[in-house]
Scaffold this motif. Structure first.
Motif, mmCIF file in Angstrom:
data_model
loop_
_atom_site.group_PDB
_atom_site.id
_atom_site.type_symbol
_atom_site.label_atom_id
_atom_site.label_comp_id
_atom_site.label_asym_id
_atom_site.label_seq_id
_atom_site.Cartn_x
_atom_site.Cartn_y
_atom_site.Cartn_z
ATOM 1 N N ALA A 183 -9.200 1.487 -1.836
ATOM 2 C CA ALA A 183 -10.254 1.012 -0.939
ATOM 3 C C ALA A 183 -9.907 1.192 0.529
ATOM 4 O O ALA A 183 -10.778 1.080 1.393
ATOM 5 C CB ALA A 183 -10.548 -0.460 -1.218
ATOM 6 N N TYR A 184 -8.666 1.482 0.820
ATOM 7 C CA TYR A 184 -8.202 1.545 2.212
ATOM 8 C C TYR A 184 -8.319 2.957 2.771
ATOM 9 O O TYR A 184 -8.111 3.938 2.058
ATOM 10 C CB TYR A 184 -6.773 1.022 2.312
ATOM 11 N N ASP A 185 -8.602 3.035 4.083
ATOM 12 C CA ASP A 185 -8.843 4.317 4.727
ATOM 13 C C ASP A 185 -7.590 4.957 5.312
ATOM 14 O O ASP A 185 -7.435 6.176 5.286
ATOM 15 C CB ASP A 185 -9.857 4.143 5.876
ATOM 16 N N TYR A 186 -6.736 4.137 5.877
ATOM 17 C CA TYR A 186 -5.562 4.657 6.597
ATOM 18 C C TYR A 186 -4.289 3.964 6.121
ATOM 19 O O TYR A 186 -4.306 2.751 5.868
ATOM 20 C CB TYR A 186 -5.735 4.451 8.114
ATOM 21 N N TRP A 187 -3.215 4.763 6.091
ATOM 22 C CA TRP A 187 -1.926 4.283 5.579
ATOM 23 C C TRP A 187 -0.788 4.705 6.501
ATOM 24 O O TRP A 187 -0.835 5.780 7.126
ATOM 25 C CB TRP A 187 -1.655 4.878 4.199
ATOM 26 N N GLY A 188 0.252 3.869 6.521
ATOM 27 C CA GLY A 188 1.495 4.261 7.168
ATOM 28 C C GLY A 188 2.405 4.960 6.170
ATOM 29 O O GLY A 188 2.111 5.020 4.973
ATOM 30 N N GLN A 189 3.526 5.469 6.677
ATOM 31 C CA GLN A 189 4.484 6.198 5.834
ATOM 32 C C GLN A 189 5.392 5.254 5.044
ATOM 33 O O GLN A 189 5.980 5.664 4.032
ATOM 34 C CB GLN A 189 5.336 7.117 6.699
ATOM 35 N N GLY A 190 5.508 4.024 5.523
ATOM 36 C CA GLY A 190 6.307 3.052 4.800
ATOM 37 C C GLY A 190 7.652 2.765 5.450
ATOM 38 O O GLY A 190 8.192 3.580 6.200
ATOM 39 N N THR A 191 8.168 1.592 5.135
ATOM 40 C CA THR A 191 9.495 1.185 5.576
ATOM 41 C C THR A 191 10.222 0.595 4.369
ATOM 42 O O THR A 191 9.641 -0.181 3.612
ATOM 43 C CB THR A 191 9.408 0.186 6.752
ATOM 44 N N GLN A 192 11.475 0.997 4.182
ATOM 45 C CA GLN A 192 12.218 0.612 2.981
ATOM 46 C C GLN A 192 12.852 -0.766 3.128
ATOM 47 O O GLN A 192 13.542 -1.042 4.117
ATOM 48 C CB GLN A 192 13.313 1.645 2.678
ATOM 49 N N VAL A 193 12.632 -1.582 2.130
ATOM 50 C CA VAL A 193 13.275 -2.898 2.035
ATOM 51 C C VAL A 193 14.143 -2.896 0.788
ATOM 52 O O VAL A 193 13.661 -2.622 -0.307
ATOM 53 C CB VAL A 193 12.240 -4.028 1.958
ATOM 54 N N THR A 194 15.418 -3.181 0.966
ATOM 55 C CA THR A 194 16.347 -3.248 -0.150
ATOM 56 C C THR A 194 17.018 -4.610 -0.145
ATOM 57 O O THR A 194 17.626 -5.003 0.860
ATOM 58 C CB THR A 194 17.403 -2.134 -0.058
ATOM 59 N N VAL A 195 16.898 -5.304 -1.265
ATOM 60 C CA VAL A 195 17.502 -6.626 -1.397
ATOM 61 C C VAL A 195 18.622 -6.514 -2.422
ATOM 62 O O VAL A 195 18.385 -6.296 -3.605
ATOM 63 C CB VAL A 195 16.474 -7.675 -1.841
ATOM 64 N N SER A 196 19.836 -6.662 -1.934
ATOM 65 C CA SER A 196 20.988 -6.452 -2.803
ATOM 66 C C SER A 196 22.196 -7.192 -2.251
ATOM 67 O O SER A 196 22.385 -7.287 -1.041
ATOM 68 C CB SER A 196 21.304 -4.956 -2.902
ATOM 69 N N SER A 197 23.017 -7.682 -3.179
ATOM 70 C CA SER A 197 24.257 -8.344 -2.770
ATOM 71 C C SER A 197 25.413 -7.364 -2.751
ATOM 72 O O SER A 197 26.534 -7.722 -2.403
ATOM 73 C CB SER A 197 24.560 -9.519 -3.698
#
Length: 126
Positions: free
Chosen positions: A112-126
C-alpha cells in the motif's frame, strides 16, 4: 524525486535501545501515512509500527507493542522509531515507508505504500 533515508541501525546487546530516524526529501507528506517495516533473515517483510495520516492512529505489531514507539515530526519531514528492550528476534533490516492513499485497514500492508527507504540494519546479539 522523493527519497527516504534511514539511520540509527547498529549492533546492540539484548535489552538495549536504539532510535531509528527516517528523513524524507523531495516532497511534503504531512497528510500521509508513515510506517516502519522490517525483514529478518529468512523471513517475510513485516509491519512494525506506523501512524495513520496526519498524527492519526498509531499502530504496532503485537511483537513490539510496549517496547517500540513511533513518532513523526512533520516540520522536519522525519519519522522515528524508538526501540527499547531489544531482543535477538528484533534483528532485521528496518525500512521506512510513506503512502498518500492508504486506508486504515491496509496500513499494515507493505504494497500500500508509495515510497521506501533502503533500510538500516539492526542486530541484537550478545
Amino acid at each position: 524525486q522523493v527519497q527516504l533515508l534511514e539511520s540509527g541501525g547498529d549492533v546492540v546487546q539484548p535489552g538495549g535501545s536504539l532510535r531509528l530516524t527516517c528523513v524524507i526529501s523531495g516532497g511534503t507528506f504531512t497528510q500521509s501515512t508513515m510506517a516502519w517495516f522490517r525483514q529478518g533473515p529468512g523471513k517475510e517483510r513485516e509491519f512494525v509500527a506506523g501512524m495513520f495520516r496526519n498524527y492519526g492512529r498509531t499502530s504496532y505489531a503485537d511483537s513490539v507493542n510496549g517496547r517500540f514507539t513511533f513518532s513523526r515530526d512533520n516540520a522536519k519531514n522525519t519519522m522515528y522509531l524508538q526501540m527499547n528492550s531489544l531482543k535477538p528476534e528484533d534483528t532485521a533490516l528496518y525500512s521506512c515507508a510513506v503512502g498518500s492513499r492508504i486506508i486504515l485497514s491496509s496500513m499494515r500492508t507493505h504494497s500500500a505504500y508509495d515510497y521506501w527507504g533502503q533500510g538500516t540494519q539492526v542486530t541484537v546479539s550478545s
